[in-house]
Design an enzyme around this catalytic site. Structure first.
Site, PDB file in Angstrom:
ATOM      1  N   GLU A 226       0.870  -1.169   0.000  1.00 37.58           N
ATOM      2  CA  GLU A 226       0.000   0.000   0.000  1.00 37.58           C
ATOM      3  C   GLU A 226       0.910   1.222   0.000  1.00 37.58           C
ATOM      4  O   GLU A 226       1.494   1.562   1.030  1.00 37.58           O
ATOM      5  CB  GLU A 226      -0.924  -0.009   1.220  1.00 37.58           C
ATOM      6  CG  GLU A 226      -1.879  -1.187   1.274  1.00 37.58           C
ATOM      7  CD  GLU A 226      -2.870  -1.208   0.135  1.00 37.58           C
ATOM      8  OE1 GLU A 226      -3.093  -0.140  -0.473  1.00 37.58           O
ATOM      9  OE2 GLU A 226      -3.424  -2.281  -0.164  1.00 37.58           O
ATOM     10  N   CYS A 260      -2.414   9.358   2.898  1.00 38.13           N
ATOM     11  CA  CYS A 260      -1.933   8.797   1.634  1.00 38.13           C
ATOM     12  C   CYS A 260      -2.890   9.052   0.477  1.00 38.13           C
ATOM     13  O   CYS A 260      -2.465   9.097  -0.681  1.00 38.13           O
ATOM     14  CB  CYS A 260      -1.683   7.299   1.784  1.00 38.13           C
ATOM     15  SG  CYS A 260      -3.120   6.344   2.311  1.00 38.13           S
TER      16      CYS A 260
END
Length: 473
Positions: A226, A260
């Protein structure tokens, strides 16, 4: 998502590589007993984790405030609450997820029962970042527990108060042979990556993700990455500008931009650029007040190094809102920069901070070319009332996930997978996909013995070939 890993200052004991190896062997031994396989065991562990999180909520909030300046509201909305939501979802669904799934059996294999059978990978490593230290450590842990694995957790040392709380929760809830937390920095990370795990789950930067992948390749270990990237937010001429500004400001400056999937930059149609800038400036004032640096609910940059990096990206000539900083409290105002180009320093890397550059465009085709000519982002957001344009953009651009007429909320559900594509990651998790991310699915054919079709056996004849062609059409 930017992450750097250094030695912890939380006062915890740092493990040597030899001790890490012994811990891993103990976890393998525990897994080999089969204790993690019954769904009833997994459910008990999830319930124990839930009770511990709920019991320690005040201390978790305090830790998040100390590390990142998060308010109680933001701590629950973006960390504690989302973690509990994933946990509750998994408790409701794990029995179903762990069942064998019947699939159709080809006529050529008659008579048989074919099914997919999930099993845990075994002992897994979860490496998590500092920006959402609780959520991004415990959410994948929940999925790994539900799938029946043993787990070694390696949170970031950049959020020491949160790390200490995570360690406390895990050590008082689970035996180390089952789930463990390892503290430390780069040395400990390298030591962990030199071990042979059955699965590695990493959240962090592209640079560190490459390193994880290189080490995993040595043992052919499956990996979920990720990562992050420069996630665009596109605003066209049909967008409802006041609403768009409100939702952009929320998603961008949440956690001081250290998210993010935060909009990294805006691509705005030139015809609404001035209106959008004015609306964003107005929304920043509404949401954060006249002096955001004095707002107790506005967070801080994680450390001095990142504060300095972000401060150096501020271009006074292009700032149209904000720009003030406070080095003593590691705070930077929500800052908007206009008339930005791809040559500006602010566009060279993922910002991961409260800086919002605005670029303009003329046509949707230009937007598509721009997005597709850069590394595939983790998220993309499109504010538009034009359904045709929405469909065209979604059809043409590759990105991890995103929203139409909103920001960041697509990750706040266990019903959809969350993950990147290309440079922004590989694999995904949350809910069903999270269970699958930590499981291997065996394909099983249970062939019946009360009959046996002779077609596959020699001697081969034209009649057998004719039947075979019929079966395999």
């Amino acid at each position: 998502m930017i992450i750097r890993i250094f030695i912890t200052d939380s006062g915890g004991t740092i493990m040597t590589e030899s001790e890490i190896r012994k811990l891993l062997e103990r976890q393998r031994t525990f897994f080999s007993t089969g204790k993690t396989l019954p769904v009833s065991f997994r459910l008990r562990q999830l319930e124990k984790l839930k009770r511990s999180i709920q019991k320690n909520e005040p201390l978790l909030r305090h830790a998040l405030k100390k590390d990142l300046g998060k308010s109680n509201m933001e701590s629950y909305m973006c960390e504690i609450g989302l973690t509990l939501s994933e946990l509750s979802w998994m408790q409701r669904h794990v029995r179903s997820l762990a069942k064998n799934r019947t699939v159709p059996t080809p006529l050529s294999q008659f008579a048989a029962h074919s099914y997919r059978s999930p099993i845990p990978y075994g002992t897994v490593l979860i490496m998590s970042p500092w920006n959402y230290p609780l959520l991004l450590t415990l959410e994948p842990l929940i999925d790994a527990i539900a799938a029946g694995n043993t787990v070694i957790l390696k949170p970031s040392a950049y959020a020491p108060a949160s790390l200490a709380m995570i360690k406390e929760i895990i050590e008082t809830t689970f035996p180390a042979d089952y789930i463990s937390v390892i503290e430390g920095g780069r040395t400990e990370n390298q030591a962990l990556l030199r071990q042979k795990f059955d699965k590695i789950f990493f959240t962090g930067s592209k640079a560190v993700g490459k390193e994880v992948l290189r080490h995993a390749a040595e043992n052919l270990t499956p990996v979920t990455l990720e990562l992050g990237g420069k996630s665009p937010c596109i605003v066209d001429s049909t967008a409802k500008i006041p609403l768009a500004a409100r939702r952009i400001v929320f998603g961008k400056f949440l956690n001081c931009g250290q998210t993010c999937v935060a909009p990294d930059y805006i691509l705005c149609h030139h015809s609404v650029r001035q209106k959008l800038v004015a609306a964003i400036r107005h929304e920043i004032q509404i949401q954060f007040g006249e002096s955001p640096l004095l707002n107790p609910d506005y967070g801080k940059i994680i450390n001095a190094k990142h504060f300095q990096r972000l401060s150096e990206l501020l271009d006074p000539e292009k700032i149209v809102c904000g720009g003030n900083t406070d080095a003593a409290t590691l705070r930077i105002e929500p800052t908007v920069m206009a008339d930005v180009t791809w040559e500006d320093a602010v566009m060279e890397e993922e910002l991961f901070g409260p800086l919002l550059p605005i670029l303009t465009y003329d046509t949707l085709e230009e937007v598509i070319r721009t997005v597709e000519s850069h590394p595939h982002p983790l998220a993309l957001y499109f504010f538009s009332e034009d359904k045709t344009a929405q469909k065209k953009l979604l059809r043409s651009c590759r990105f991890g996930g995103g929203c139409i007429n909103d920001t960041v909320i697509h990750l706040a559900t266990s019903s959809m997978p969350f993950g990147g594509i290309g440079e922004s990651g590989m694999g995904s998790y949350h809910g069903k996909t999270g269970f699958e991310s930590f499981s291997h699915f065996r394909s099983i054919v249970d062939k019946k013995t009360w009959m046996d079709l002779p077609i596959r056996y020699q001697k081969y004849t034209q009649k057998k070939e004719k039947l075979l062609r019929l079966f395999l059409q």
